[in-house]
Write a protein that holds these residues in place. Structure first.
Motif, PDB file in Angstrom:
ATOM      1  N   ILE A   1       0.859  -1.188   0.000  1.00 35.65           N
ATOM      2  CA  ILE A   1       0.000   0.000   0.000  1.00 35.65           C
ATOM      3  C   ILE A   1       0.893   1.236   0.000  1.00 35.65           C
ATOM      4  O   ILE A   1       1.656   1.446   0.930  1.00 35.65           O
ATOM      5  N   GLU A   2       0.783   2.041  -1.055  1.00 34.85           N
ATOM      6  CA  GLU A   2       1.606   3.244  -1.167  1.00 34.85           C
ATOM      7  C   GLU A   2       0.739   4.465  -1.442  1.00 34.85           C
ATOM      8  O   GLU A   2      -0.274   4.364  -2.126  1.00 34.85           O
TER       9      GLU A   2
ATOM     10  N   ASN B   1     -15.218  -6.464   1.152  1.00 37.41           N
ATOM     11  CA  ASN B   1     -15.894  -7.118   0.028  1.00 37.41           C
ATOM     12  C   ASN B   1     -15.217  -6.796  -1.298  1.00 37.41           C
ATOM     13  O   ASN B   1     -15.068  -7.671  -2.157  1.00 37.41           O
ATOM     14  N   VAL B   2     -14.793  -5.544  -1.480  1.00 34.90           N
ATOM     15  CA  VAL B   2     -14.064  -5.152  -2.692  1.00 34.90           C
ATOM     16  C   VAL B   2     -12.750  -5.934  -2.785  1.00 34.90           C
ATOM     17  O   VAL B   2     -12.415  -6.487  -3.837  1.00 34.90           O
ATOM     18  N   ALA B   3     -12.002  -5.976  -1.688  1.00 31.47           N
ATOM     19  CA  ALA B   3     -10.709  -6.672  -1.684  1.00 31.47           C
ATOM     20  C   ALA B   3     -10.874  -8.150  -2.025  1.00 31.47           C
ATOM     21  O   ALA B   3     -10.087  -8.715  -2.799  1.00 31.47           O
TER      22      ALA B   3
ATOM     23  N   SER C   1      -6.474   3.215   9.347  1.00 35.89           N
ATOM     24  CA  SER C   1      -6.332   1.988  10.125  1.00 35.89           C
ATOM     25  C   SER C   1      -7.141   0.858   9.485  1.00 35.89           C
ATOM     26  O   SER C   1      -6.668  -0.278   9.382  1.00 35.89           O
ATOM     27  N   ILE C   2      -8.339   1.159   9.053  1.00 39.82           N
ATOM     28  CA  ILE C   2      -9.183   0.162   8.385  1.00 39.82           C
ATOM     29  C   ILE C   2      -8.535  -0.274   7.073  1.00 39.82           C
ATOM     30  O   ILE C   2      -8.475  -1.472   6.766  1.00 39.82           O
ATOM     31  N   ILE C   3      -8.039   0.690   6.298  1.00 39.60           N
ATOM     32  CA  ILE C   3      -7.375   0.361   5.024  1.00 39.60           C
ATOM     33  C   ILE C   3      -6.205  -0.583   5.264  1.00 39.60           C
ATOM     34  O   ILE C   3      -6.058  -1.603   4.579  1.00 39.60           O
ATOM     35  N   ARG C   4      -5.344  -0.248   6.238  1.00 40.23           N
ATOM     36  CA  ARG C   4      -4.190  -1.111   6.534  1.00 40.23           C
ATOM     37  C   ARG C   4      -4.645  -2.501   6.968  1.00 40.23           C
ATOM     38  O   ARG C   4      -4.110  -3.512   6.506  1.00 40.23           O
TER      39      ARG C   4
ATOM     40  N   ARG D   1      -3.000  -8.526   1.320  1.00 32.21           N
ATOM     41  CA  ARG D   1      -3.664  -8.901   0.063  1.00 32.21           C
ATOM     42  C   ARG D   1      -2.632  -9.170  -1.026  1.00 32.21           C
ATOM     43  O   ARG D   1      -1.516  -8.680  -0.991  1.00 32.21           O
ATOM     44  N   LYS D   2      -3.058  -9.905  -2.013  1.00 30.80           N
ATOM     45  CA  LYS D   2      -2.177 -10.307  -3.106  1.00 30.80           C
ATOM     46  C   LYS D   2      -2.170  -9.303  -4.256  1.00 30.80           C
ATOM     47  O   LYS D   2      -1.711  -9.611  -5.338  1.00 30.80           O
ATOM     48  N   PHE D   3      -2.694  -8.113  -4.018  1.00 34.70           N
ATOM     49  CA  PHE D   3      -2.689  -7.074  -5.041  1.00 34.70           C
ATOM     50  C   PHE D   3      -2.106  -5.797  -4.453  1.00 34.70           C
ATOM     51  O   PHE D   3      -2.052  -5.618  -3.246  1.00 34.70           O
TER      52      PHE D   3
END
Length: 166
Positions: A8-9, A108-110, A146-149, A155-157
């Motif tokens: 994540i960048e 759900n998106v992830a 925090s939720i994003i992390r 994740r594999k993307f």
């Protein structure tokens, strides 16, 4: 460039222009009022009418959309798409984002992106707007990040959080 985690960048750019230059998917926060009338949602509505059409279609299915998403392909080859994440039930002043709905929608998106990556046998790249759910929706950057992390760390993307810069 800031790195939240290995995958994540935070980078500078124009999220909507980057959609066809390295990003496979864009995800953004929406309300369940079928408005897309301000912020990046309005820009998406005008730039990618398919995303607004998906939003309209989802709202016809009922108002219990919090924590879910609608999706639209934005190119003829069905390799680029936009997720409308339903993270707030209303619009107005103050905090409108529902943190549990944001968590569930992003989760759900992830999951869908990981499924799509396996199905297509290639790594996908997600783009999120910098400050997602923190501007008009009034969310806390600390809580949202925090939720994003939590959801995207293993994740594999790859995920880019795009800080607007022309």
């Amino acid at each position: 460039m800031d790195t939240l985690t290995e995958n994540i960048e935070i980078i500078d750019g124009n999220l909507l222009k980057m959609h066809f230059h390295g990003l496979d998917y864009i995800a953004h926060s929406c309300n369940t009022q079928n408005v897309m009338g301000a912020g990046i949602a309005l820009d998406i509505k005008h730039t990618y009418p398919e995303a607004y059409s998906a939003d309209c279609h989802a709202m016809m299915e009922g108002d219990n959309q919090l924590g879910w998403y609608s999706f639209a392909w934005t190119d003829a080859t069905q390799s680029k798409g936009i997720y409308n994440m339903y993270t707030q039930s209303s619009i107005g002043q103050g905090r409108q984002v529902n943190y549990e709905a944001f968590h569930n929608a992003l989760y759900n998106v992830a999951d869908h992106i990981e499924w799509q990556s396996k199905h297509d046998d290639e790594e996908k790249v997600l783009g999120l707007p910098y400050g997602i759910s923190c501007g008009l929706a009034g969310g806390s950057k600390r809580i949202i990040n925090s939720i994003i992390r939590e959801i995207l760390v293993d994740r594999k993307f790859k995920t880019y959080i795009i800080r607007y810069h022309e």
